[in-house]
Write a protein that holds these residues in place. Structure first.
Motif, PDB file in Angstrom:
ATOM      1  N   HIS A 109     -62.407  16.894   0.704  1.00  0.00           N
ATOM      2  CA  HIS A 109     -63.863  16.895   0.551  1.00  0.00           C
ATOM      3  C   HIS A 109     -64.352  15.448   0.544  1.00  0.00           C
ATOM      4  O   HIS A 109     -63.947  14.654  -0.305  1.00  0.00           O
ATOM      5  N   THR A 110     -65.210  15.089   1.479  1.00  0.00           N
ATOM      6  CA  THR A 110     -65.679  13.712   1.611  1.00  0.00           C
ATOM      7  C   THR A 110     -67.052  13.534   0.978  1.00  0.00           C
ATOM      8  O   THR A 110     -67.932  14.386   1.135  1.00  0.00           O
ATOM      9  N   LEU A 111     -67.224  12.421   0.277  1.00  0.00           N
ATOM     10  CA  LEU A 111     -68.504  12.083  -0.344  1.00  0.00           C
ATOM     11  C   LEU A 111     -69.031  10.777   0.238  1.00  0.00           C
ATOM     12  O   LEU A 111     -68.256   9.917   0.667  1.00  0.00           O
ATOM     13  N   ARG A 112     -70.346  10.609   0.204  1.00  0.00           N
ATOM     14  CA  ARG A 112     -70.981   9.342   0.558  1.00  0.00           C
ATOM     15  C   ARG A 112     -71.403   8.668  -0.750  1.00  0.00           C
ATOM     16  O   ARG A 112     -72.255   9.195  -1.465  1.00  0.00           O
ATOM     17  N   ILE A 113     -70.807   7.509  -1.041  1.00  0.00           N
ATOM     18  CA  ILE A 113     -71.033   6.839  -2.316  1.00  0.00           C
ATOM     19  C   ILE A 113     -71.783   5.523  -2.082  1.00  0.00           C
ATOM     20  O   ILE A 113     -71.344   4.684  -1.296  1.00  0.00           O
ATOM     21  N   GLN A 114     -72.904   5.372  -2.785  1.00  0.00           N
ATOM     22  CA  GLN A 114     -73.686   4.140  -2.681  1.00  0.00           C
ATOM     23  C   GLN A 114     -73.258   3.161  -3.759  1.00  0.00           C
ATOM     24  O   GLN A 114     -73.316   3.461  -4.957  1.00  0.00           O
ATOM     25  N   GLY A 115     -72.788   1.969  -3.345  1.00  0.00           N
ATOM     26  CA  GLY A 115     -72.337   0.956  -4.281  1.00  0.00           C
ATOM     27  C   GLY A 115     -73.472   0.155  -4.869  1.00  0.00           C
ATOM     28  O   GLY A 115     -74.647   0.339  -4.510  1.00  0.00           O
ATOM     29  N   SER A 116     -73.133  -0.765  -5.771  1.00  0.00           N
ATOM     30  CA  SER A 116     -74.150  -1.584  -6.442  1.00  0.00           C
ATOM     31  C   SER A 116     -74.879  -2.498  -5.466  1.00  0.00           C
ATOM     32  O   SER A 116     -76.003  -2.931  -5.732  1.00  0.00           O
TER      33      SER A 116
ATOM     34  N   ASN B 110     -80.894  11.680  -6.175  1.00  0.00           N
ATOM     35  CA  ASN B 110     -82.089  10.966  -5.734  1.00  0.00           C
ATOM     36  C   ASN B 110     -81.780   9.961  -4.624  1.00  0.00           C
ATOM     37  O   ASN B 110     -82.596   9.080  -4.352  1.00  0.00           O
ATOM     38  N   HIS B 111     -80.618  10.078  -4.013  1.00  0.00           N
ATOM     39  CA  HIS B 111     -80.227   9.134  -2.973  1.00  0.00           C
ATOM     40  C   HIS B 111     -80.348   9.815  -1.611  1.00  0.00           C
ATOM     41  O   HIS B 111     -79.562  10.715  -1.307  1.00  0.00           O
ATOM     42  N   PRO B 112     -81.304   9.392  -0.795  1.00  0.00           N
ATOM     43  CA  PRO B 112     -81.522  10.097   0.480  1.00  0.00           C
ATOM     44  C   PRO B 112     -80.345  10.016   1.443  1.00  0.00           C
ATOM     45  O   PRO B 112     -80.130  10.930   2.233  1.00  0.00           O
ATOM     46  N   ASP B 113     -79.563   8.934   1.365  1.00  0.00           N
ATOM     47  CA  ASP B 113     -78.475   8.740   2.320  1.00  0.00           C
ATOM     48  C   ASP B 113     -77.087   8.855   1.698  1.00  0.00           C
ATOM     49  O   ASP B 113     -76.086   8.600   2.368  1.00  0.00           O
ATOM     50  N   ALA B 114     -77.021   9.170   0.412  1.00  0.00           N
ATOM     51  CA  ALA B 114     -75.730   9.237  -0.278  1.00  0.00           C
ATOM     52  C   ALA B 114     -75.700  10.436  -1.212  1.00  0.00           C
ATOM     53  O   ALA B 114     -76.742  10.974  -1.606  1.00  0.00           O
ATOM     54  N   ASP B 115     -74.481  10.853  -1.542  1.00  0.00           N
ATOM     55  CA  ASP B 115     -74.324  11.956  -2.498  1.00  0.00           C
ATOM     56  C   ASP B 115     -74.454  11.460  -3.935  1.00  0.00           C
ATOM     57  O   ASP B 115     -75.023  12.141  -4.789  1.00  0.00           O
ATOM     58  N   LEU B 116     -73.877  10.282  -4.198  1.00  0.00           N
ATOM     59  CA  LEU B 116     -73.851   9.725  -5.545  1.00  0.00           C
ATOM     60  C   LEU B 116     -73.855   8.204  -5.446  1.00  0.00           C
ATOM     61  O   LEU B 116     -73.606   7.634  -4.383  1.00  0.00           O
ATOM     62  N   CYS B 117     -74.117   7.553  -6.602  1.00  0.00           N
ATOM     63  CA  CYS B 117     -74.002   6.102  -6.655  1.00  0.00           C
ATOM     64  C   CYS B 117     -73.007   5.717  -7.750  1.00  0.00           C
ATOM     65  O   CYS B 117     -72.494   6.577  -8.463  1.00  0.00           O
ATOM     66  N   THR B 118     -72.748   4.432  -7.891  1.00  0.00           N
ATOM     67  CA  THR B 118     -71.752   3.958  -8.856  1.00  0.00           C
ATOM     68  C   THR B 118     -72.400   3.399 -10.113  1.00  0.00           C
ATOM     69  O   THR B 118     -71.735   2.733 -10.905  1.00  0.00           O
ATOM     70  N   ASP B 119     -73.683   3.683 -10.341  1.00  0.00           N
ATOM     71  CA  ASP B 119     -74.409   3.205 -11.512  1.00  0.00           C
ATOM     72  C   ASP B 119     -74.395   4.297 -12.583  1.00  0.00           C
ATOM     73  O   ASP B 119     -74.944   5.387 -12.365  1.00  0.00           O
ATOM     74  N   TYR B 120     -73.786   4.025 -13.733  1.00  0.00           N
ATOM     75  CA  TYR B 120     -73.672   5.036 -14.779  1.00  0.00           C
ATOM     76  C   TYR B 120     -75.039   5.482 -15.303  1.00  0.00           C
ATOM     77  O   TYR B 120     -75.187   6.586 -15.833  1.00  0.00           O
ATOM     78  N   ARG B 121     -76.063   4.644 -15.142  1.00  0.00           N
ATOM     79  CA  ARG B 121     -77.397   5.005 -15.634  1.00  0.00           C
ATOM     80  C   ARG B 121     -78.049   6.073 -14.756  1.00  0.00           C
ATOM     81  O   ARG B 121     -79.002   6.722 -15.181  1.00  0.00           O
ATOM     82  N   CYS B 122     -77.501   6.246 -13.554  1.00  0.00           N
ATOM     83  CA  CYS B 122     -78.051   7.234 -12.619  1.00  0.00           C
ATOM     84  C   CYS B 122     -77.067   8.373 -12.381  1.00  0.00           C
ATOM     85  O   CYS B 122     -77.428   9.542 -12.489  1.00  0.00           O
ATOM     86  N   CYS B 123     -75.835   8.025 -12.044  1.00  0.00           N
ATOM     87  CA  CYS B 123     -74.807   9.028 -11.744  1.00  0.00           C
ATOM     88  C   CYS B 123     -73.623   8.847 -12.695  1.00  0.00           C
ATOM     89  O   CYS B 123     -73.724   9.170 -13.872  1.00  0.00           O
ATOM     90  N   GLN B 124     -72.515   8.310 -12.191  1.00  0.00           N
ATOM     91  CA  GLN B 124     -71.344   8.029 -13.022  1.00  0.00           C
ATOM     92  C   GLN B 124     -70.841   6.630 -12.694  1.00  0.00           C
ATOM     93  O   GLN B 124     -70.968   6.166 -11.558  1.00  0.00           O
ATOM     94  N   ALA B 125     -70.256   5.967 -13.690  1.00  0.00           N
ATOM     95  CA  ALA B 125     -69.643   4.667 -13.425  1.00  0.00           C
ATOM     96  C   ALA B 125     -68.457   4.860 -12.491  1.00  0.00           C
ATOM     97  O   ALA B 125     -67.834   5.927 -12.451  1.00  0.00           O
TER      98      ALA B 125
END
Length: 294
Positions: free
Chosen positions: A30-37, A86-101
């Motif tokens: 299963h592939t995810l699109r992850i937005q970095g800092s 809330n990320h139009p081009d990604a599944d998740l981000c790496t910011d714990y305040r929004c998604c997970q660290a």
């Protein structure tokens, strides 16, 4: 190792040193699109993402059953949040305040020093041994929230976010005192306090000494401040926590002529899985399923 015949003595041989090897992390498919800092989006396998989340969110020194509980919670959280992100081009981000660290493996291993291979394999096992496992309620992925340490009990979601959630009720949760920052304090000058509160809550009357500013606090059963009268204005405990960077809403206030000090217990919003609670339960014989069910 040398083969020794029965009755033969082994003398003057150097002890065998076993070199620990890094265990490969299997793909989930299963592939995810992850937005970095930096805003860049990277495609990665779900297991690779989960490895980085567990490494970032829970100390690798924790019991393996606690790490497994964290892995299942993180997998559930990721797949649930990926549907509502809330990320139009990604599944998740790496910011714990929004998604997970999230932390990259090379950075985590650098932080771990001579424990790098041992801890890498512990987290790999936590992800691999719980492959494809998620938490459901009424057939749907739950919002698998977690926090560092609660006081004596976790918080009911309704006390923190205003919505009652059947699987996020307050439960007894020992073990928080093992966290070094279980008790902490934040001191604010009276002038800084007036400035911050004045900007956030203009109707608050902060005339007179600091000892008169807080009145009529209302606590949840778990100890967190639900609401407090601040300069005559009713303010939620979560708003006070955010405004002054407190570790939790379980706080008391002491005052001096020109300052206030918040004394907090626990770390995090207090809802859902307590990581130090999971550590405590694992060390006392619970497996990850029992931890998550609790």
């Amino acid at each position: 190792a040398a083969l020794i015949h029965q009755g033969q003595k082994q003398e003057n041989q150097d002890p065998q040193v076993e070199t620990q090897q890094e265990v490969a992390l299997p793909d989930s498919g299963h592939t995810l699109r992850i937005q970095g800092s930096d805003g860049q989006i990277t495609q990665m396998d779900l297991n690779q993402y989960l490895w980085g989340v567990v490494a970032a969110e829970m100390p690798a020194s924790f019991h393996e059953e606690a790490l497994k509980a964290q892995a299942v919670a993180a997998r559930t959280y990721a797949l649930h949040r990926g549907k509502t992100n809330n990320h139009p081009d990604a599944d998740l981000c790496t910011d714990y305040r929004c998604c997970q660290a999230w932390i990259a493996k090379d950075q985590a291993q650098s932080n771990w020093g001579d424990k790098a291979i041992e801890y890498t394999n512990k987290i790999t096992a936590a992800v691999a041994d719980t492959a494809n496992q998620v938490i459901l309620y009424d057939g749907q992925l739950i919002d698998a929230v977690f926090h560092s340490s609660s006081a004596s009990a976790t918080q009911d979601a309704v006390e923190v976010w205003g919505n009652s959630v059947p699987y996020l009720q307050s439960v007894v949760s020992p073990g928080g005192t093992a966290f070094d920052g279980y008790e902490s304090a934040v001191t604010v000058s009276a002038d800084d306090f007036r400035e911050k509160v004045g900007s956030a809550f203009p109707a608050a009357d902060l005339s007179g000494p600091p000892s008169a500013w807080f009145k009529a606090s209302v606590r949840s059963d778990a100890g967190g401040i639900k609401t407090v009268k601040l300069g005559g204005v009713t303010v939620e405990g979560t708003a006070v926590r955010e405004l002054f960077g407190l570790r939790s809403t379980n706080f008391t206030v002491t005052t001096a002529d020109d300052s206030l000090t918040f004394h907090t217990i626990g770390y995090g919003h207090g809802v859902g899985l307590s990581q130090y609670g999971a550590k405590y339960m694992a060390e006392n014989g619970a497996d990850y399923r029992e931890i998550l069910a609790h």
